[in-house]
Motif scaffolding. Sequence first.
Motif, mmCIF file in Angstrom:
data_model
loop_
_atom_site.group_PDB
_atom_site.id
_atom_site.type_symbol
_atom_site.label_atom_id
_atom_site.label_comp_id
_atom_site.label_asym_id
_atom_site.label_seq_id
_atom_site.Cartn_x
_atom_site.Cartn_y
_atom_site.Cartn_z
ATOM 1 N N SER A 95 0.527 -1.548 0.104
ATOM 2 C CA SER A 95 -0.158 -0.052 0.481
ATOM 3 C C SER A 95 1.209 0.879 -0.695
ATOM 4 O O SER A 95 1.277 2.438 -0.486
ATOM 5 C CB SER A 95 -1.144 -0.152 1.208
ATOM 6 N N THR A 98 2.377 1.619 -3.325
ATOM 7 C CA THR A 98 1.152 2.010 -4.151
ATOM 8 C C THR A 98 0.613 3.431 -4.424
ATOM 9 O O THR A 98 0.621 4.233 -5.064
ATOM 10 C CB THR A 98 0.195 1.084 -4.388
ATOM 11 N N TYR A 99 0.764 4.431 -2.844
ATOM 12 C CA TYR A 99 -0.145 5.789 -2.567
ATOM 13 C C TYR A 99 0.997 6.237 -2.277
ATOM 14 O O TYR A 99 0.371 7.672 -1.844
ATOM 15 C CB TYR A 99 -1.093 5.557 -1.856
ATOM 16 N N ALA A 100 1.837 6.492 -2.244
ATOM 17 C CA ALA A 100 3.153 6.680 -1.540
ATOM 18 C C ALA A 100 4.177 8.910 -2.631
ATOM 19 O O ALA A 100 3.233 8.331 -4.183
ATOM 20 C CB ALA A 100 4.917 6.440 -1.838
ATOM 21 N N SER A 101 3.400 9.594 -2.132
ATOM 22 C CA SER A 101 3.523 10.903 -2.891
ATOM 23 C C SER A 101 4.174 11.138 -3.032
ATOM 24 O O SER A 101 5.128 11.971 -3.704
ATOM 25 C CB SER A 101 3.075 12.202 -1.776
ATOM 26 N N ASN A 117 6.650 2.736 -8.281
ATOM 27 C CA ASN A 117 5.890 3.025 -8.589
ATOM 28 C C ASN A 117 4.072 4.030 -8.705
ATOM 29 O O ASN A 117 5.056 4.466 -10.674
ATOM 30 C CB ASN A 117 5.384 3.431 -7.031
ATOM 31 N N ALA A 118 3.914 4.296 -9.012
ATOM 32 C CA ALA A 118 2.399 4.720 -10.500
ATOM 33 C C ALA A 118 2.992 6.480 -9.861
ATOM 34 O O ALA A 118 2.967 7.257 -10.899
ATOM 35 C CB ALA A 118 0.754 4.836 -9.531
ATOM 36 N N GLN A 119 3.188 6.677 -8.773
ATOM 37 C CA GLN A 119 3.592 8.108 -8.307
ATOM 38 C C GLN A 119 4.657 8.364 -9.788
ATOM 39 O O GLN A 119 5.319 9.472 -9.887
ATOM 40 C CB GLN A 119 3.716 8.741 -6.777
#
Length: 574
Positions: A95, A98-101, A117-119
């Motif tokens: 998580s 995936t969600y880190a800024s 990751n996405a960012q």
Amino acid sequence: MSGSPWSALAVTAAAAGDARALLGAVADWLRDQPGVEAVRVFVDEVPDGAWPLGVHGALAVEGPGAAALDAPVRAVLDAATPRLDAAVRLSRLESLFTYASDGIFISDGRGRYVDGNAQGLRMFGYTLEELRERTMLDLLPAGEERPRVELLLAGERVVSERRFLRKDGSTFVGEITAKMLPDGTFLGIVRDIDDRRQVEAQERRNARLEAVGQLAGGVAHDFNNLLTVISGQAELTELSLPSGHAARERIHRVIDACQRGRRMSDRLLAYARRNPRDPRPIAVCDVLRRVEAHVRTELPPSVSLEARFTPDCGSCVVDAAELEHALLDLVRNACEAMPGGGQLLLAARSASESSEHTSLKLGPCVIIEVRDTGVGIPEALRERVLEPFFSTKETGRNTGIGLALVSATMADARGLVQIESTEGVGTCVTLFLPRAETPPATEPEVPAEAPRRASVLVAEDDASVLEVVVRGLRVQGFDVAGFDDPREALAAFQRDPLRWSLVVSDVRMPWMTGPELLRRIRADRADLPALLVSGYADRAELEAARARDPILGKPFSLRQLVDAVRQRLADDAG
């Protein structure tokens, strides 16, 4: 039901599937054991005091063999708990990834990326498949320092700031934290700090702005008083000389130098945003005429000026003096960019939409252009030319605040600045100003003479300025009494309140400010007109004072002083 339920597990919701699977497998095994008549599985029944973020699992066994199975089943469940905890931890890390800024990247021992990751993918503009075809060096622009791999191999955590390269070719400054992991791969966490740097740069600019403002404000009052004295004495001397006297030309140069000194003071105060502003609807062509007339007196012979504007080019809401200073700065920059000579264009026109010329829409606007055929601005410097204190000229030739003032003037007027430049061809600076909805006010005609022989009470704490004001008004036929102490001026008024036609007062004085003096005078004569003069005062202070009385800024010429006095008397008589 015989036997007691075993309190089995308390795990996070992320591991609920693992908890159910484990309990189900144990229940199936128990049902095959001798002496077991029934097995019940309880999941999601959270008793009081249980971990509120977890999933509680329990088993209840019925039958004569239940007690004998208690210990082995508990051993199985206790052994499974670390595995479930590890699953929870892994789920949390997934998580976070995936969600880190921040951008998080994993690369192999050769520096090739294996995950991101996405960012991180958004930050650089790549898909995961595209990223896996690249190495760490592919994300650095040419000339950027390579990572300190030897420190990473030594097991150190390395934190550094560097410029990164996006897929589209643009760059940004990022802070990267890198570490070699136990399996020999490398972890990199990248944070885009362009915004942070801009905030820090703005804070530094604000600090310099405040320092300049304090310096300018500290010297402006005395400096403008000195210029008023020099200019006023020069004008009085000129009045005493016969027409055609040789000294008149030298006196004009002294007066002109005082006006240049005033512009320098105004520029510092304007940059520091500490001078009073007077935005109002103005005819742009009037400002351009004044700029053209001024420029033609100082234009080098090798530079030709073309003025291309008409009276119907439009009006806008702006401080006329600030716009004039901004245009003079642009013209002087253009002349300096043509040391060998060239052509200078000063043009203005009206447009129905600014979007015809820029991507931003202002609606109907006035467009002003200052174009030269000079050396141009290097591409690497074009984005910085509007920064305060930045100059393309060598040290000592420029303050670096001219274009910053132009930008500030446009921002105050809700306008835009656009700069186009080609090295070796020239530069064009275009100003976009929203067109005014109301027409400019007609300037009242200054009376040639005072409406009557007027008596003027003058309060000015600088004795030299007081002498210039008193002598200058007396030469023009006014009855004048001057005082360098506002308390004495108040006493003179109170001795004969009906004598006075006008009060002329400095804003900042010891013992009593100009507005305070007027307040006390108007306690006896509320209708007495006044004219305030100021070398420098706080903007809020001046705005409050100007709410009722006009303010004449120092240094002023005797003609400006006399015109202001006559106008104030005429307004009162009307």
